[in-house]
Motif scaffolding. Sequence first.
Motif, short mmCIF file in Angstrom:
data_model
loop_
_atom_site.label_atom_id
_atom_site.label_comp_id
_atom_site.label_asym_id
_atom_site.label_seq_id
_atom_site.Cartn_x
_atom_site.Cartn_y
_atom_site.Cartn_z
N PHE A 1 38.07 38.89 35.81
CA PHE A 1 37.12 37.97 36.84
C PHE A 1 37.74 37.66 38.07
CE2 PHE A 1 36.42 36.47 32.66
CZ PHE A 1 34.85 36.44 32.37
N ALA A 2 39.40 37.83 37.92
CA ALA A 2 40.09 37.56 39.55
C ALA A 2 39.37 38.51 39.87
CB ALA A 2 41.31 37.84 39.00
N ARG A 3 39.23 37.82 41.35
CA ARG A 3 38.69 38.40 42.79
C ARG A 3 40.39 39.23 43.55
NH1 ARG A 3 35.99 33.89 44.33
NH2 ARG A 3 37.70 33.05 46.02
N PRO A 4 40.13 40.72 44.88
CA PRO A 4 41.07 40.97 45.21
C PRO A 4 42.83 39.68 45.53
CG PRO A 4 39.83 41.82 44.94
CD PRO A 4 38.88 40.93 45.00
N ASP A 5 42.39 38.64 45.80
CA ASP A 5 42.57 37.39 46.60
C ASP A 5 43.37 36.71 46.12
OD1 ASP A 5 39.92 36.81 46.24
OD2 ASP A 5 39.79 35.59 47.63
N SER B 1 31.45 30.13 46.79
CA SER B 1 32.58 31.03 46.70
C SER B 1 31.91 32.12 46.28
CB SER B 1 32.42 30.19 45.12
OG SER B 1 32.94 31.57 44.54
N PRO B 2 32.01 33.19 46.34
CA PRO B 2 32.18 34.59 47.00
C PRO B 2 31.13 34.94 45.00
CG PRO B 2 33.45 34.98 47.20
CD PRO B 2 33.85 33.62 46.98
N GLY B 3 31.93 34.18 43.95
CA GLY B 3 31.58 34.60 42.85
C GLY B 3 33.22 35.01 42.29
N TRP B 4 33.48 34.89 40.70
CA TRP B 4 34.44 35.48 39.96
C TRP B 4 34.21 36.93 39.34
CZ3 TRP B 4 37.96 33.02 42.12
CH2 TRP B 4 37.55 31.66 42.26
N ILE B 5 34.21 37.96 39.45
CA ILE B 5 33.88 39.18 38.51
C ILE B 5 33.97 40.53 40.04
CG2 ILE B 5 32.50 41.15 37.57
CD1 ILE B 5 32.05 38.06 36.03
#
Length: 189
Positions: free
Chosen positions: A172-176, A106-110
């Motif tokens: 927290f949501a990433r663009p995807d 996972s690339p993270g959540w920020i």
Amino acid sequence: GLSGSAILTEPLMLMFHESWAAILIALSLALRRDGKWVASAVAGFAAVMIRETAIAYVLGMAVLALLGGKRREALGWAAIVPVFAAYLAWHAAQAVAVALPNDLRSPGWIGLGGWSFYLSSTHLTTALASFPKWTAAILVPLAWFGWAGLRSALGLRTVATIAGYGLVMMIFARPDNFYWGLLTAPVLI
């Protein structure tokens, strides 16, 4: 609620766990009454078992019950947390057992997408998808104010749910992760 659930007629949206958890969150909100919260908690528990991000809803319901002086209800909602935590720990152990060193991480959540990301996600995951993007900038705040103006336990719990998930998405949501907007779609628009 029906217009917010209209997006579920889109085959792609049916594949997201958030769609199903959202219906259970909406059902939970609808079932909850003073002194009659068990069925609501069961629906909330089912939502959590479908999508772990629904734990935020369960925690919010526990806090609101506690703030409202309803200790037994607060304990009932809070009891969901350790049951879910035990399941999540078991699930994580199963996943670790089959994970390989070269598996994707996972690339993270920020994501820090802010209000514009929240509006865009809401536009994509509700019946607003049939209208120009700018309609979300008008109708989403109106929906928030509408729920806040209801002046009832349902209004308070619903606005807390949509505001809480909105804040989580903005930070927290990433663009995807646009599909997180599905979590409140049935009650928002």
